[in-house]
Design an enzyme around this catalytic site. Structure first.
Site, PDB file in Angstrom:
ATOM      1  N   ASP A 139       1.911   3.821   2.909  1.00 54.25           N
ATOM      2  CA  ASP A 139       0.961   4.745   2.296  1.00 54.25           C
ATOM      3  C   ASP A 139       1.648   5.857   1.496  1.00 54.25           C
ATOM      4  O   ASP A 139       1.833   5.733   0.295  1.00 54.25           O
ATOM      5  CB  ASP A 139       0.029   5.316   3.367  1.00 54.25           C
ATOM      6  CG  ASP A 139      -1.309   5.779   2.809  1.00 54.25           C
ATOM      7  OD1 ASP A 139      -1.554   5.583   1.602  1.00 54.25           O
ATOM      8  OD2 ASP A 139      -2.122   6.321   3.576  1.00 54.25           O
ATOM      9  N   GLU A 175     -11.071   3.804   6.166  1.00 53.82           N
ATOM     10  CA  GLU A 175      -9.984   4.641   6.687  1.00 53.82           C
ATOM     11  C   GLU A 175     -10.582   5.887   7.332  1.00 53.82           C
ATOM     12  O   GLU A 175     -10.342   6.172   8.505  1.00 53.82           O
ATOM     13  CB  GLU A 175      -9.036   5.051   5.561  1.00 53.82           C
ATOM     14  CG  GLU A 175      -7.953   6.035   6.007  1.00 53.82           C
ATOM     15  CD  GLU A 175      -7.221   6.689   4.848  1.00 53.82           C
ATOM     16  OE1 GLU A 175      -6.176   7.305   5.113  1.00 53.82           O
ATOM     17  OE2 GLU A 175      -7.690   6.603   3.693  1.00 53.82           O
ATOM     18  N   HIS A 203       1.500   4.866  -2.639  1.00 54.13           N
ATOM     19  CA  HIS A 203       0.966   5.602  -3.787  1.00 54.13           C
ATOM     20  C   HIS A 203       2.085   6.234  -4.605  1.00 54.13           C
ATOM     21  O   HIS A 203       3.089   6.694  -4.052  1.00 54.13           O
ATOM     22  CB  HIS A 203       0.011   6.689  -3.306  1.00 54.13           C
ATOM     23  CG  HIS A 203      -1.241   6.153  -2.690  1.00 54.13           C
ATOM     24  ND1 HIS A 203      -2.391   5.968  -3.411  1.00 54.13           N
ATOM     25  CD2 HIS A 203      -1.510   5.749  -1.420  1.00 54.13           C
ATOM     26  CE1 HIS A 203      -3.336   5.472  -2.613  1.00 54.13           C
ATOM     27  NE2 HIS A 203      -2.825   5.334  -1.397  1.00 54.13           N
ATOM     28  N   HIS A 225      -9.609   0.891  -1.347  1.00 57.43           N
ATOM     29  CA  HIS A 225      -9.500   1.506  -0.024  1.00 57.43           C
ATOM     30  C   HIS A 225     -10.890   1.517   0.614  1.00 57.43           C
ATOM     31  O   HIS A 225     -11.888   1.757  -0.067  1.00 57.43           O
ATOM     32  CB  HIS A 225      -9.051   2.963  -0.129  1.00 57.43           C
ATOM     33  CG  HIS A 225      -7.626   3.161  -0.539  1.00 57.43           C
ATOM     34  ND1 HIS A 225      -7.075   2.592  -1.650  1.00 57.43           N
ATOM     35  CD2 HIS A 225      -6.643   3.914   0.024  1.00 57.43           C
ATOM     36  CE1 HIS A 225      -5.813   2.973  -1.763  1.00 57.43           C
ATOM     37  NE2 HIS A 225      -5.526   3.775  -0.757  1.00 57.43           N
ATOM     38  N   ARG A 283       3.950  15.562 -15.583  1.00 56.91           N
ATOM     39  CA  ARG A 283       3.385  16.064 -16.837  1.00 56.91           C
ATOM     40  C   ARG A 283       3.740  15.213 -18.044  1.00 56.91           C
ATOM     41  O   ARG A 283       3.083  15.314 -19.085  1.00 56.91           O
ATOM     42  CB  ARG A 283       3.882  17.497 -17.074  1.00 56.91           C
ATOM     43  CG  ARG A 283       3.603  18.442 -15.930  1.00 56.91           C
ATOM     44  CD  ARG A 283       4.191  19.815 -16.182  1.00 56.91           C
ATOM     45  NE  ARG A 283       4.051  20.702 -15.031  1.00 56.91           N
ATOM     46  CZ  ARG A 283       4.528  21.939 -14.988  1.00 56.91           C
ATOM     47  NH1 ARG A 283       5.159  22.452 -16.046  1.00 56.91           N
ATOM     48  NH2 ARG A 283       4.376  22.673 -13.880  1.00 56.91           N
ATOM     49  N   HIS A 289       0.843  -1.195   0.000  1.00 56.76           N
ATOM     50  CA  HIS A 289       0.000   0.000   0.000  1.00 56.76           C
ATOM     51  C   HIS A 289       0.876   1.241   0.000  1.00 56.76           C
ATOM     52  O   HIS A 289       1.208   1.797   1.041  1.00 56.76           O
ATOM     53  CB  HIS A 289      -0.916  -0.016   1.232  1.00 56.76           C
ATOM     54  CG  HIS A 289      -1.981   1.037   1.215  1.00 56.76           C
ATOM     55  ND1 HIS A 289      -3.319   0.742   1.282  1.00 56.76           N
ATOM     56  CD2 HIS A 289      -1.910   2.392   1.130  1.00 56.76           C
ATOM     57  CE1 HIS A 289      -4.025   1.854   1.247  1.00 56.76           C
ATOM     58  NE2 HIS A 289      -3.184   2.875   1.159  1.00 56.76           N
ATOM     59  N   ASP A 344      -6.027   2.783  -9.466  1.00 55.59           N
ATOM     60  CA  ASP A 344      -7.172   3.098  -8.615  1.00 55.59           C
ATOM     61  C   ASP A 344      -7.978   4.279  -9.144  1.00 55.59           C
ATOM     62  O   ASP A 344      -7.456   5.211  -9.750  1.00 55.59           O
ATOM     63  CB  ASP A 344      -6.757   3.296  -7.150  1.00 55.59           C
ATOM     64  CG  ASP A 344      -6.218   4.679  -6.842  1.00 55.59           C
ATOM     65  OD1 ASP A 344      -5.607   5.290  -7.733  1.00 55.59           O
ATOM     66  OD2 ASP A 344      -6.381   5.127  -5.700  1.00 55.59           O
ATOM     67  N   GLY A 404      -9.071   8.027  -2.855  1.00 56.69           N
ATOM     68  CA  GLY A 404      -9.637   9.342  -2.596  1.00 56.69           C
ATOM     69  C   GLY A 404     -10.279   9.413  -1.221  1.00 56.69           C
ATOM     70  O   GLY A 404     -10.261   8.459  -0.442  1.00 56.69           O
TER      71      GLY A 404
END
Length: 337
Positions: free
Chosen positions: A281, A203, A19, A200, A72, A17, A139, A171
């Site tokens: 995380d 949380e 990101h 998710h 970008r 987990h 996700d 999110g």
């Protein structure tokens, strides 16, 4: 380095987990900021470190959005992946699953094939140069509702990277639209294509989101899930079904879901017999690492070496590794113990 720190460093660990944008360390962000000096992120290292220091959840959101604005080009995506791979390799992590939100990159104008190509290139570099294998989870940014679900699914089905293994939902949980059909339909299509359901839930909201993840999205693992303890029937279901929970203690404290580490529910989750894994995380933003989370488990929660090894073993079992690789990691864990 204390003996327990040395043990944690030597312990083979699997990260489930983490990101893509949230994993960006200061050196990685500095590289991106200097590549795009017109962005909102300081290009001076001292100023950037001050900007990166966690203050509160609104500031976390500001930092996350600022770093996202630097992503970008496909080269930027690859830079992020190799950056987190380098950081995890230094912590004796042979395999990790990285959550990517391709819809945000699509909205920034990046073509779907270019996103997949960048992820493939970075995965090969992580494996060949750093000795770390990365798998990807796409996700849905929950706040974007049906539009985000369709965009994420489109990328996953039409232009998946080779190492794509899972489909998720992220999110702020309270901001997800009340109509669940779009998410359910997207997850059903992703599962039909062979992707694992890895959303998710639980949380920032209560057990109801975990029930929806398990029953509506057919979750094979749940990101966070710490609020399951508010529902004994849910706890029993998670325990009986052996559904892994990706627990991120420091993150939960930083985002205000738990008052402090001493109050974190992880020890109780273990006492309840739940299938717990330990994760980081958004580690640089929360000033932690995966090894740091294991140290918290030892020093704050009182877990001994056998219990730490059990958490590492859980993560290997819950991962999407091929069976041969999984057995090899578990054998290395057992050999250390």
């Amino acid at each position: 380095m204390t003996s327990i720190e040395a043990f944690i460093q030597a312990l083979p660990k699997v990260e489930l987990h983490v990101h893509l944008v949230g994993s960006a360390s200061v050196p990685t962000v500095l590289e991106l900021a200097r590549r795009h000096p017109d962005g909102p992120v300081p290009v001076n290292e001292r100023e950037l470190r001050a900007f990166y220091e966690f203050r509160d959840f609104p500031h976390f959101a500001e930092v996350y959005e600022a770093v996202s604005s630097l992503v970008r080009t496909p080269e930027d995506v690859a830079t992020l992946v190799t950056g987190v791979a380098r950081d995890l390799a230094a912590q004796n992590v042979p395999y990790f699953e990285l959550t990517v939100t391709p819809y945000t990159h699509q909205r920034a104008g990046m073509p779907m094939p270019a996103i997949a190509e960048a992820l493939d290139l970075a995965a090969r570099e992580a494996r060949d140069r750093l000795g770390v294998r990365v798998a990807y989870i796409f996700d849905i940014p929950g706040e974007f509702g049906a539009e985000g679900a369709r965009g994420t699914l489109d990328q996953a089905l039409r232009h998946p990277p080779e190492a794509l293994v899972g489909f998720g939902l992220g999110g702020i949980e309270q901001c997800r639209p009340p109509h669940r059909d779009a998410f359910r339909d997207a997850f059903a299509a992703a599962r039909a294509a062979g992707l694992r359901s890895l959303p998710h839930a639980g949380e920032m909201s209560g057990p109801e989101t975990i029930w929806e993840a398990v029953e509506g999205l057919r979750a094979e693992r749940v990101g966070h899930g710490i609020n399951c303890l508010d529902d004994p029937r849910l706890v029993a279901h998670l325990r009986d079904a052996r559904i892994p929970l990706e627990v991120c203690p420091t993150s939960n404290v930083c985002t205000g879901q738990v008052a402090d580490l001493a109050a974190h529910p992880l020890p109780r989750m273990l006492d309840e017999g739940l299938f717990v894994t330990l994760n980081s995380d958004d580690p640089p933003i929360f000033d932690t690492t995966l090894s740091g989370e294991y140290l918290v488990a030892a020093e704050v929660f009182g877990l001994d070496r056998a219990a730490l090894a059990a958490l590492a073993r859980n993560a290997a079992v819950a991962s999407s590794m091929d069976e041969e690789s999984r057995r090899a990691v578990i054998a290395d864990i057992d050999a250390l113990v």
